[in-house]
Write a protein that holds these residues in place. Sequence first.
Motif, mmCIF file in Angstrom:
data_model
loop_
_atom_site.group_PDB
_atom_site.id
_atom_site.type_symbol
_atom_site.label_atom_id
_atom_site.label_comp_id
_atom_site.label_asym_id
_atom_site.label_seq_id
_atom_site.Cartn_x
_atom_site.Cartn_y
_atom_site.Cartn_z
ATOM 1 N N CYS A 1 5.334 -0.501 -1.285
ATOM 2 C CA CYS A 1 4.090 -1.206 -0.969
ATOM 3 C C CYS A 1 3.749 -2.156 -2.109
ATOM 4 O O CYS A 1 3.898 -1.803 -3.280
ATOM 5 N N SER A 2 3.287 -3.354 -1.772
ATOM 6 C CA SER A 2 2.943 -4.350 -2.800
ATOM 7 C C SER A 2 1.707 -3.945 -3.594
ATOM 8 O O SER A 2 1.473 -4.443 -4.685
ATOM 9 N N PRO B 1 7.847 3.592 2.877
ATOM 10 C CA PRO B 1 8.283 2.262 2.448
ATOM 11 C C PRO B 1 7.603 1.874 1.128
ATOM 12 O O PRO B 1 6.537 2.397 0.800
ATOM 13 N N GLN C 1 7.081 0.987 8.380
ATOM 14 C CA GLN C 1 8.346 0.397 7.944
ATOM 15 C C GLN C 1 8.530 -0.991 8.538
ATOM 16 O O GLN C 1 8.939 -1.938 7.847
ATOM 17 N N ASP D 1 6.206 0.290 -5.668
ATOM 18 C CA ASP D 1 6.333 -1.068 -5.129
ATOM 19 C C ASP D 1 7.771 -1.567 -5.087
ATOM 20 O O ASP D 1 8.020 -2.724 -4.736
ATOM 21 N N TRP E 1 0.655 5.667 4.375
ATOM 22 C CA TRP E 1 1.701 4.652 4.254
ATOM 23 C C TRP E 1 3.064 5.317 4.459
ATOM 24 O O TRP E 1 3.871 5.469 3.545
ATOM 25 N N VAL F 1 6.166 -3.567 6.930
ATOM 26 C CA VAL F 1 6.656 -4.029 5.627
ATOM 27 C C VAL F 1 7.834 -4.983 5.813
ATOM 28 O O VAL F 1 7.976 -5.969 5.072
ATOM 29 N N ARG F 2 8.672 -4.702 6.795
ATOM 30 C CA ARG F 2 9.817 -5.587 7.043
ATOM 31 C C ARG F 2 9.352 -6.992 7.414
ATOM 32 O O ARG F 2 9.919 -7.986 6.979
ATOM 33 N N ARG F 3 8.286 -7.067 8.236
ATOM 34 C CA ARG F 3 7.779 -8.373 8.660
ATOM 35 C C ARG F 3 7.087 -9.129 7.529
ATOM 36 O O ARG F 3 7.210 -10.337 7.404
ATOM 37 N N ASN F 4 6.332 -8.409 6.729
ATOM 38 C CA ASN F 4 5.595 -9.034 5.631
ATOM 39 C C ASN F 4 5.387 -7.989 4.541
ATOM 40 O O ASN F 4 4.506 -7.135 4.641
ATOM 41 N N SER F 5 6.190 -8.071 3.498
ATOM 42 C CA SER F 5 6.162 -7.039 2.453
ATOM 43 C C SER F 5 4.915 -7.100 1.579
ATOM 44 O O SER F 5 4.677 -6.195 0.773
ATOM 45 N N TYR F 6 4.117 -8.153 1.728
ATOM 46 C CA TYR F 6 2.916 -8.280 0.906
ATOM 47 C C TYR F 6 1.647 -7.859 1.630
ATOM 48 O O TYR F 6 0.588 -7.684 1.011
#
Length: 383
Positions: free
Chosen positions: A237-238, A235, A38, A312, A159, A41-46
């Motif tokens: 995911c891209s 979370p 989590q 996503d 994930w 993903v918060r720091r960099n969602s890609y």
Amino acid sequence: MINSSFIRKENMGFDGENGIENEKAPNWATSIPVDNVQEMVRRNSYAVPEKYIRNLEDRHGNTCLFSASTNNIPVIDLSLLTDNCKEELKKLDLACAEWGFFQVINHGIAQETLLGMKDAAVSFFELPLEEKEKYSMPPNDIQGYGHAYVASTEQKLDWSDALIMVVYPTHYRKYKYWPATPPGLKDAIEAYSFEVNKVAKKLLSFLSLIVGMDKEGLLGMHKEIMQALRLNYYPPCSKPDQVIGLSPHSDTSTISILMQDEDVTGLQIRHHGEWVSVKPIPNSLVVNIGDVIEIWSNGKYKSIEHRAVINDQKARISYASFICPNDDVEIEPLKQTVGSQEPKKLYKKIRYGDFLRQSMKRKMEGKAHTDVAKIERNIEKDL
């Protein structure tokens, strides 16, 4: 409405009232600490690190959110079973034998209790990481916040993040891993788990009937029901088609009872070699047969592989309750399922605590963990 404070007082006694866990409460497994998904993903969602990327074989079917078979997953009306409806009991038998999964409606848990659990869980996962990490899993057990079943630094990771607690028996609780924030989470867990426990006991009574026992048969064999709650946070995911939220596995439980988010589908079950998505029915519960029932029924009712997939767009939370026997219970095929045909037994006698711990100290890998309970057969001799 059930007063959860009353439930806690009635079930816990002095130690529970003061939040002091029994120092003799058992440990089950270790798991290697890994990064919080989590927060990543918060720091960099890609960003999708390589250690989460699955090969084509592992992720086959990940993008299948719905299928033509989805609506065929059996639906069992618990109120009809309670009213001794023979047709509903036959439906339960077929659901266990042909699917190993079914959705339960009219289970008796108030919508207020279900929503209370969901709202409290959402609030917990929205807390800052440093607050959630106050309840991190210890090095020698899986109760707490973190990741279970991480057996090697080389394995591919799921994930997802999880909060895991043993709820019953109350003397197995480790209260230092029960989050004090947000306010109301403990009460929500108490109220929800108390109601799930009642549903589980009803289901065990009807499962007893379809395996040829009296109504209290399976419940009595547990000695003391162990019930764990796992809150799973998935979370977005891209690259959702390249990761898995929870690896394919069957449950080491007797039965498992799952509450899903109603607006996003993520649970898939393996049926006739294909992954089938389980579309949530509002206010229903998903029930699946665990390894213990497979062993007790000598394989008539099989624990089914299932997994969680990712999208996503939106996070998903699931609420899994695992109903298990006491550690000291010895499990093997029931005489009602094999009769006097000893050579036809597929599983040997094994202490449940040993089966559970051997399963939990390895990564999730389908049903490979059940090999420890299987009888090695000489196929040529059988023929």
